[in-house]
Design a protein around this motif. Structure first.
Motif, short mmCIF file in Angstrom:
data_model
loop_
_atom_site.label_atom_id
_atom_site.label_comp_id
_atom_site.label_asym_id
_atom_site.label_seq_id
_atom_site.Cartn_x
_atom_site.Cartn_y
_atom_site.Cartn_z
N ILE A 101 11.71 -41.52 5.83
CA ILE A 101 13.01 -40.91 5.48
C ILE A 101 14.14 -41.39 6.36
O ILE A 101 15.29 -41.02 6.11
CB ILE A 101 12.93 -39.37 5.48
CG1 ILE A 101 12.59 -38.82 6.85
CG2 ILE A 101 11.95 -38.89 4.44
CD1 ILE A 101 12.65 -37.31 6.95
N GLN A 102 13.86 -42.18 7.37
CA GLN A 102 14.94 -42.68 8.24
C GLN A 102 15.57 -43.92 7.67
O GLN A 102 15.08 -44.66 6.94
CB GLN A 102 14.40 -42.95 9.63
CG GLN A 102 14.03 -41.68 10.33
CD GLN A 102 13.41 -41.91 11.71
OE1 GLN A 102 13.14 -43.04 12.09
NE2 GLN A 102 13.20 -40.84 12.43
N ALA A 147 11.77 -38.71 -5.85
CA ALA A 147 11.78 -39.94 -5.08
C ALA A 147 10.46 -40.67 -5.28
O ALA A 147 9.42 -40.05 -5.44
CB ALA A 147 12.00 -39.64 -3.61
N VAL A 203 5.92 -42.75 -1.06
CA VAL A 203 5.96 -43.59 0.13
C VAL A 203 4.65 -44.35 0.21
O VAL A 203 3.58 -43.74 0.19
CB VAL A 203 6.14 -42.72 1.39
CG1 VAL A 203 6.09 -43.56 2.65
CG2 VAL A 203 7.42 -41.93 1.31
N LEU A 255 5.91 -39.85 7.45
CA LEU A 255 7.00 -39.27 6.67
C LEU A 255 8.34 -39.45 7.38
O LEU A 255 9.36 -39.78 6.75
CB LEU A 255 6.73 -37.78 6.41
CG LEU A 255 5.58 -37.48 5.45
CD1 LEU A 255 5.29 -35.98 5.43
CD2 LEU A 255 5.89 -37.99 4.06
#
Length: 84
Positions: free
Chosen positions: A83-84, A30, A33, A79
């Protein structure tokens, strides 16, 4: 004469398939972030950077070793939002 003609050598389809089986392609990772950037006038020294392994348990261990409890809580919040 064979010298200088290595470009003419090509692996067979069976050899290519064997190479794929022996060395499977890495899993997709991924994208990172984005974290808040420090103010422009602040410079980050090398001692303020760490390397995080891709293996999740090793990454967690590196983070636990590098940050204090308050920093870990802040990181966990970043984090969870990502991820939400």
């Amino acid at each position: 004469m064979i010298a200088g003609r290595s470009y003419e050598i090509a692996p067979s389809k069976n050899l290519q398939q064997l190479a794929l089986t022996a060395h499977p392609q890495p899993a997709q990772v991924a994208p990172p972030v984005p974290l808040p950037q420090p103010p422009a006038r602040e410079t980050v020294s090398r001692s303020q950077q760490i390397t995080i392994p891709l293996e999740p348990r090793a990454a967690a261990r590196a983070l636990l070793d590098a940050f204090n409890k308050e920093q870990l809580i802040e990181l966990a919040e970043f984090l969870m939002k990502a991820i939400q």
